[in-house]
Design a protein around this motif. Structure first.
Motif: not given
Length: 397
Positions: A205-234
């Motif tokens: 259905r067109g969802i993309k997967f990126y193998q990359r460690k995210i170090n902050s929410f701001q990192e994704l927000a600054d790249s244009g994400a409207d909503i960030i879903i935090n499912c990063s577990g432990v």
């Protein structure tokens, strides 16, 4: 059955974009004609099109949440872009190592919301049993025993599982040292099969997967994400401090013992116990466990834990002494007093962005995942409604 599962797993081919393949885009540096692809205009502007959701985490919680968001909004927001970011994917997630038996903790301690999410997940999985798709998903029924060292109140899941009843004395006589218990039929959901199925479903259905460690929410927000879903577990504590979140180390043994047909869980009702035996047969191997060591970050297999688990399991089921040990595995559960599932508005410079937290599921992520995914999707809809970004589905006429 085994051959069918292998074929289903081998059929899954999902492209995961490695870090070196990701190219950062500065939308404002592009020619004006191309900026529309990257910039969100005001909600009242006729050119509004894009909505970008970034999911952090590719365990069962992250993937199922991406699925629920797509199911609810792909025909209401156009185009809807969903991206999944994780440093590890199946078969290396904690969800892959879990035995996969649907069973929450015995008592919800008044947290009826989690019991509701557990039930929604059970009913959702149960609905697939009449479909050939169930074997591709790793879903099947399995019956077994909860053994108790003393009489106990009925568990919170009594009316969710199938055929719940108290054990007879003849059944208890099979298990010395246990004086009470229950028998019921539950659902097995094996992560090693379910996660590839989810990734394939999303990829189609067109969802993309990126193998990359995210170090902050701001990192994704600054790249244009409207909503960030935090499912990063432990690892959620790395993104935002959470004193309630702690690792709960679990070590298990996978063995070849095809004669074992029923699961056996033991309940000792002592908070200090960090190890209690359980035996859970899967589609191919039997999982023997286990440990629940709060605050222990070690992913190394322990020979001391191994011997203790194995000796206790062999007392519970002596025939295990003839089983062939296939694998020893250690993972970290995201333990928390209760699941954190809520919205939070955060700020980056002059801009704000939305984060939906969905983590802290302890040792029952597979048991509760769908109910939590649906709740997270509801929170996404709440945000979209407030922003005025929802549109009516296109007519099929």
């Amino acid at each position: 059955m085994g051959a069918d599962v292998v074929a289903a797993e081998e059929a899954v081919r999902v492209d995961i974009i490695a870090p070196e393949e990701v190219v950062a885009v500065d939308a404002l540096a592009l020619p004006e004609a191309k900026q529309q692809k990257y910039i969100r205009f005001a909600p009242t502007d006729a050119f509004v099109q894009a909505m970008r959701v970034a999911v952090i985490g590719a365990g069962v919680i992250g993937l199922s949440t991406a699925q629920s968001i797509y199911e609810h909004y792909h025909d209401k927001v156009s185009p809807l872009t969903i991206e999944v970011y994780a440093d590890v994917f199946t078969p290396l997630t904690t969800s892959d190592g879990a035995a996969g038996l649907w069973q929450p903790y015995l008592y919800d301690k008044g947290n009826v919301q989690e019991t509701k999410w557990n039930k929604e997940t059970f009913d959702y999985l149960l609905s697939f049993l009449s479909s050939p798709e169930s074997i591709k998903m790793g879903i099947f029924l399995q019956s077994g025993y909860n053994l108790c060292t003393k009489r106990a109140p009925d568990p919170s899941f009594k009316d969710i599982v199938l055929g719940f009843r108290e054990l007879t004395q003849r059944e208890l006589d099979i298990f010395p040292g246990y004086s009470f218990g229950w028998f019921n039929t539950a659902i097995m959901l094996e992560g090693k099969t379910y996660l590839p199925w989810l990734m394939n479903w999303l990829s189609e259905r067109g969802i993309k997967f990126y193998q990359r460690k995210i170090n902050s929410f701001q990192e994704l927000a600054d790249s244009g994400a409207d909503i960030i879903i935090n499912c990063s577990g432990v690892r959620s504590g790395d993104l935002q401090p959470d004193p309630e979140l702690t690792p709960a180390r679990g070590q298990i043994i996978k063995v070849d013992a095809p004669w074992i047909k029923h699961w056996i869980l033991t309940q000792h009702f002592t908070e200090e116990i960090q190890s209690k035996p359980y035996i859970i047969p899967g589609s191919r191997l039997v999982t023997v466990g286990g440990t629940f060591q709060r605050g222990n970050w070690s992913r190394q297999n322990s020979s001391i834990d191994h011997k203790k688990m194995w000796d206790e399991a062999c007392k519970l089921e002596p025939s295990l002494k003839h089983a062939r040990i296939v694998e020893v595995w250690t993972g970290l559960r995201p333990a928390r007093n209760k699941v954190r599932l809520e919205r939070e508005t955060m700020r980056s410079g002059l801009n704000t962005f939305e984060v939906i937290h969905n983590y802290g599921h302890g040792g029952y992520g597979l048991t509760i995942h769908r109910g939590c995914a649906e709740e997270a999707a509801r929170l996404v809809g709440e945000f979209l409604q407030q922003k005025g970004w929802l549109t009516k589905p296109k007519s099929r006429l």
